[in-house]
Write a protein that holds these residues in place. Sequence first.
Motif, PDB file in Angstrom:
ATOM      1  N   ASP A 190      17.779 -16.197   5.678  1.00 16.71           N
ATOM      2  CA  ASP A 190      16.587 -15.802   4.922  1.00 16.71           C
ATOM      3  C   ASP A 190      15.371 -15.699   5.844  1.00 16.71           C
ATOM      4  O   ASP A 190      14.543 -14.787   5.698  1.00 16.71           O
ATOM      5  N   ALA A 191      15.269 -16.661   6.795  1.00 17.07           N
ATOM      6  CA  ALA A 191      14.141 -16.629   7.729  1.00 17.07           C
ATOM      7  C   ALA A 191      14.212 -15.393   8.624  1.00 17.07           C
ATOM      8  O   ALA A 191      13.196 -14.728   8.876  1.00 17.07           O
ATOM      9  N   GLU A 192      15.426 -15.081   9.106  1.00 14.77           N
ATOM     10  CA  GLU A 192      15.589 -13.890   9.947  1.00 14.77           C
ATOM     11  C   GLU A 192      15.271 -12.623   9.161  1.00 14.77           C
ATOM     12  O   GLU A 192      14.636 -11.699   9.685  1.00 14.77           O
ATOM     13  N   LYS A 193      15.721 -12.589   7.908  1.00 18.48           N
ATOM     14  CA  LYS A 193      15.446 -11.423   7.067  1.00 18.48           C
ATOM     15  C   LYS A 193      13.949 -11.267   6.836  1.00 18.48           C
ATOM     16  O   LYS A 193      13.404 -10.156   6.913  1.00 18.48           O
ATOM     17  N   ALA A 194      13.275 -12.402   6.564  1.00 15.80           N
ATOM     18  CA  ALA A 194      11.831 -12.352   6.336  1.00 15.80           C
ATOM     19  C   ALA A 194      11.101 -11.889   7.596  1.00 15.80           C
ATOM     20  O   ALA A 194      10.152 -11.097   7.524  1.00 15.80           O
ATOM     21  N   ALA A 195      11.562 -12.391   8.768  1.00 12.21           N
ATOM     22  CA  ALA A 195      10.934 -11.983  10.026  1.00 12.21           C
ATOM     23  C   ALA A 195      11.138 -10.493  10.282  1.00 12.21           C
ATOM     24  O   ALA A 195      10.219  -9.790  10.725  1.00 12.21           O
ATOM     25  N   ALA A 196      12.363 -10.008  10.001  1.00  8.68           N
ATOM     26  CA  ALA A 196      12.643  -8.584  10.196  1.00  8.68           C
ATOM     27  C   ALA A 196      11.800  -7.726   9.252  1.00  8.68           C
ATOM     28  O   ALA A 196      11.263  -6.679   9.646  1.00  8.68           O
ATOM     29  N   GLU A 197      11.683  -8.176   8.010  1.00  7.98           N
ATOM     30  CA  GLU A 197      10.868  -7.430   7.047  1.00  7.98           C
ATOM     31  C   GLU A 197       9.400  -7.413   7.465  1.00  7.98           C
ATOM     32  O   GLU A 197       8.721  -6.392   7.335  1.00  7.98           O
ATOM     33  N   LYS A 198       8.927  -8.561   7.982  1.00 13.46           N
ATOM     34  CA  LYS A 198       7.532  -8.627   8.432  1.00 13.46           C
ATOM     35  C   LYS A 198       7.312  -7.706   9.627  1.00 13.46           C
ATOM     36  O   LYS A 198       6.293  -7.004   9.715  1.00 13.46           O
ATOM     37  N   ALA A 199       8.288  -7.720  10.572  1.00 17.24           N
ATOM     38  CA  ALA A 199       8.163  -6.852  11.744  1.00 17.24           C
ATOM     39  C   ALA A 199       8.151  -5.383  11.330  1.00 17.24           C
ATOM     40  O   ALA A 199       7.368  -4.581  11.855  1.00 17.24           O
ATOM     41  N   ALA A 200       9.037  -5.038  10.372  1.00 18.30           N
ATOM     42  CA  ALA A 200       9.076  -3.654   9.893  1.00 18.30           C
ATOM     43  C   ALA A 200       7.767  -3.278   9.201  1.00 18.30           C
ATOM     44  O   ALA A 200       7.245  -2.165   9.384  1.00 18.30           O
ATOM     45  N   ALA A 201       7.238  -4.225   8.413  1.00 12.42           N
ATOM     46  CA  ALA A 201       5.975  -3.960   7.720  1.00 12.42           C
ATOM     47  C   ALA A 201       4.829  -3.801   8.719  1.00 12.42           C
ATOM     48  O   ALA A 201       3.972  -2.914   8.572  1.00 12.42           O
ATOM     49  N   ASP A 202       4.819  -4.663   9.756  1.00  9.88           N
ATOM     50  CA  ASP A 202       3.768  -4.564  10.779  1.00  9.88           C
ATOM     51  C   ASP A 202       3.868  -3.231  11.529  1.00  9.88           C
ATOM     52  O   ASP A 202       2.847  -2.594  11.828  1.00  9.88           O
ATOM     53  N   LYS A 203       5.113  -2.836  11.850  1.00 11.20           N
ATOM     54  CA  LYS A 203       5.307  -1.571  12.559  1.00 11.20           C
ATOM     55  C   LYS A 203       4.835  -0.392  11.709  1.00 11.20           C
ATOM     56  O   LYS A 203       4.168   0.529  12.206  1.00 11.20           O
ATOM     57  N   LYS A 204       5.190  -0.448  10.420  1.00  9.96           N
ATOM     58  CA  LYS A 204       4.779   0.630   9.526  1.00  9.96           C
ATOM     59  C   LYS A 204       3.258   0.681   9.415  1.00  9.96           C
ATOM     60  O   LYS A 204       2.656   1.766   9.422  1.00  9.96           O
ATOM     61  N   ALA A 205       2.637  -0.507   9.323  1.00 12.09           N
ATOM     62  CA  ALA A 205       1.178  -0.553   9.225  1.00 12.09           C
ATOM     63  C   ALA A 205       0.533   0.005  10.487  1.00 12.09           C
ATOM     64  O   ALA A 205      -0.470   0.738  10.422  1.00 12.09           O
ATOM     65  N   ALA A 206       1.127  -0.327  11.661  1.00 11.49           N
ATOM     66  CA  ALA A 206       0.583   0.187  12.920  1.00 11.49           C
ATOM     67  C   ALA A 206       0.725   1.701  12.997  1.00 11.49           C
ATOM     68  O   ALA A 206      -0.193   2.408  13.445  1.00 11.49           O
ATOM     69  N   GLU A 207       1.889   2.201  12.552  1.00 15.72           N
ATOM     70  CA  GLU A 207       2.098   3.653  12.570  1.00 15.72           C
ATOM     71  C   GLU A 207       1.127   4.357  11.627  1.00 15.72           C
ATOM     72  O   GLU A 207       0.576   5.418  11.957  1.00 15.72           O
ATOM     73  N   GLU A 208       0.930   3.761  10.445  1.00 13.90           N
ATOM     74  CA  GLU A 208      -0.007   4.361   9.498  1.00 13.90           C
ATOM     75  C   GLU A 208      -1.431   4.337  10.044  1.00 13.90           C
ATOM     76  O   GLU A 208      -2.198   5.291   9.851  1.00 13.90           O
ATOM     77  N   ALA A 209      -1.765   3.222  10.730  1.00 10.78           N
ATOM     78  CA  ALA A 209      -3.097   3.138  11.322  1.00 10.78           C
ATOM     79  C   ALA A 209      -3.278   4.186  12.411  1.00 10.78           C
ATOM     80  O   ALA A 209      -4.342   4.822  12.523  1.00 10.78           O
ATOM     81  N   ALA A 210      -2.207   4.381  13.218  1.00 10.71           N
ATOM     82  CA  ALA A 210      -2.279   5.390  14.281  1.00 10.71           C
ATOM     83  C   ALA A 210      -2.407   6.791  13.684  1.00 10.71           C
ATOM     84  O   ALA A 210      -3.169   7.631  14.185  1.00 10.71           O
ATOM     85  N   GLN A 211      -1.646   7.029  12.616  1.00  9.96           N
ATOM     86  CA  GLN A 211      -1.731   8.330  11.959  1.00  9.96           C
ATOM     87  C   GLN A 211      -3.114   8.553  11.354  1.00  9.96           C
ATOM     88  O   GLN A 211      -3.664   9.656  11.418  1.00  9.96           O
TER      89      GLN A 211
END
Length: 220
Positions: free
Chosen positions: A93-114
């Motif tokens: 569960d912790a690994e899944k949460a970390a992966a989801e957070k990383a994906a969310a952070d990456k998406k947020a960074a991409e959206e910010a760059a866009q």
Amino acid sequence: MAEKITYPHDRFDDVPRRPRGARRIGAHRVIAKPRYFWQWLTTVLVLTVLLTAGGIFYLTVLGNPANNLAAIAEQSEKDQAEKAAAAKKAEEDAEKAAAEKAAADKKAAEEAAQQQAAEQTINPNATVSVLNAAGVSGLAASVGNTIGANNFGVVQLVTNAPERSATSKVVYVDQADSEAAQALASELGTEAVFDAVNYAAYNSQLVVVLGADYSGPGAL
């Protein structure tokens, strides 16, 4: 003294008395006694079976230390397995949460760059020099034509760079051209870099350096 039992008159009262010494013939009244023998016998047998079964169970299961130890060991193994499963699930569960957070952070960074790229505006009148630092013949001309065809700027120089470069970039020599450099770099799939010393001699607002990693519009 027991109470005398009396009965209503019936046919037995009409039987003539026998003479003294004569053998009695005929029916006579008798009080039937309840028969409890079979009930008692059944109860005793059932109790005997139950007690025997209980004794056997105690001797073979409860009274056997080996069985008790085996049961304790089995329960201990079961508890350990449950704890291990719970720990593994918590880790997953912790690994899944970390992966989801990383994906969310990456998406947020991409959206910010866009969003940042969307806010930047291409300056179609900016002067541009295109330098081939990848060593690929015709690369600078191809990218220069792409820039001109898409109104990304006014290409005034297409030439080879003085030295090879592994990375590509869009250089601006004046801070006033930062937005135009960022916009052009976004279109070409590279980054914008400020350098007022090494590229000022090209007399262009923007200098596109095409390195070995270039794969944007006009790449060969």
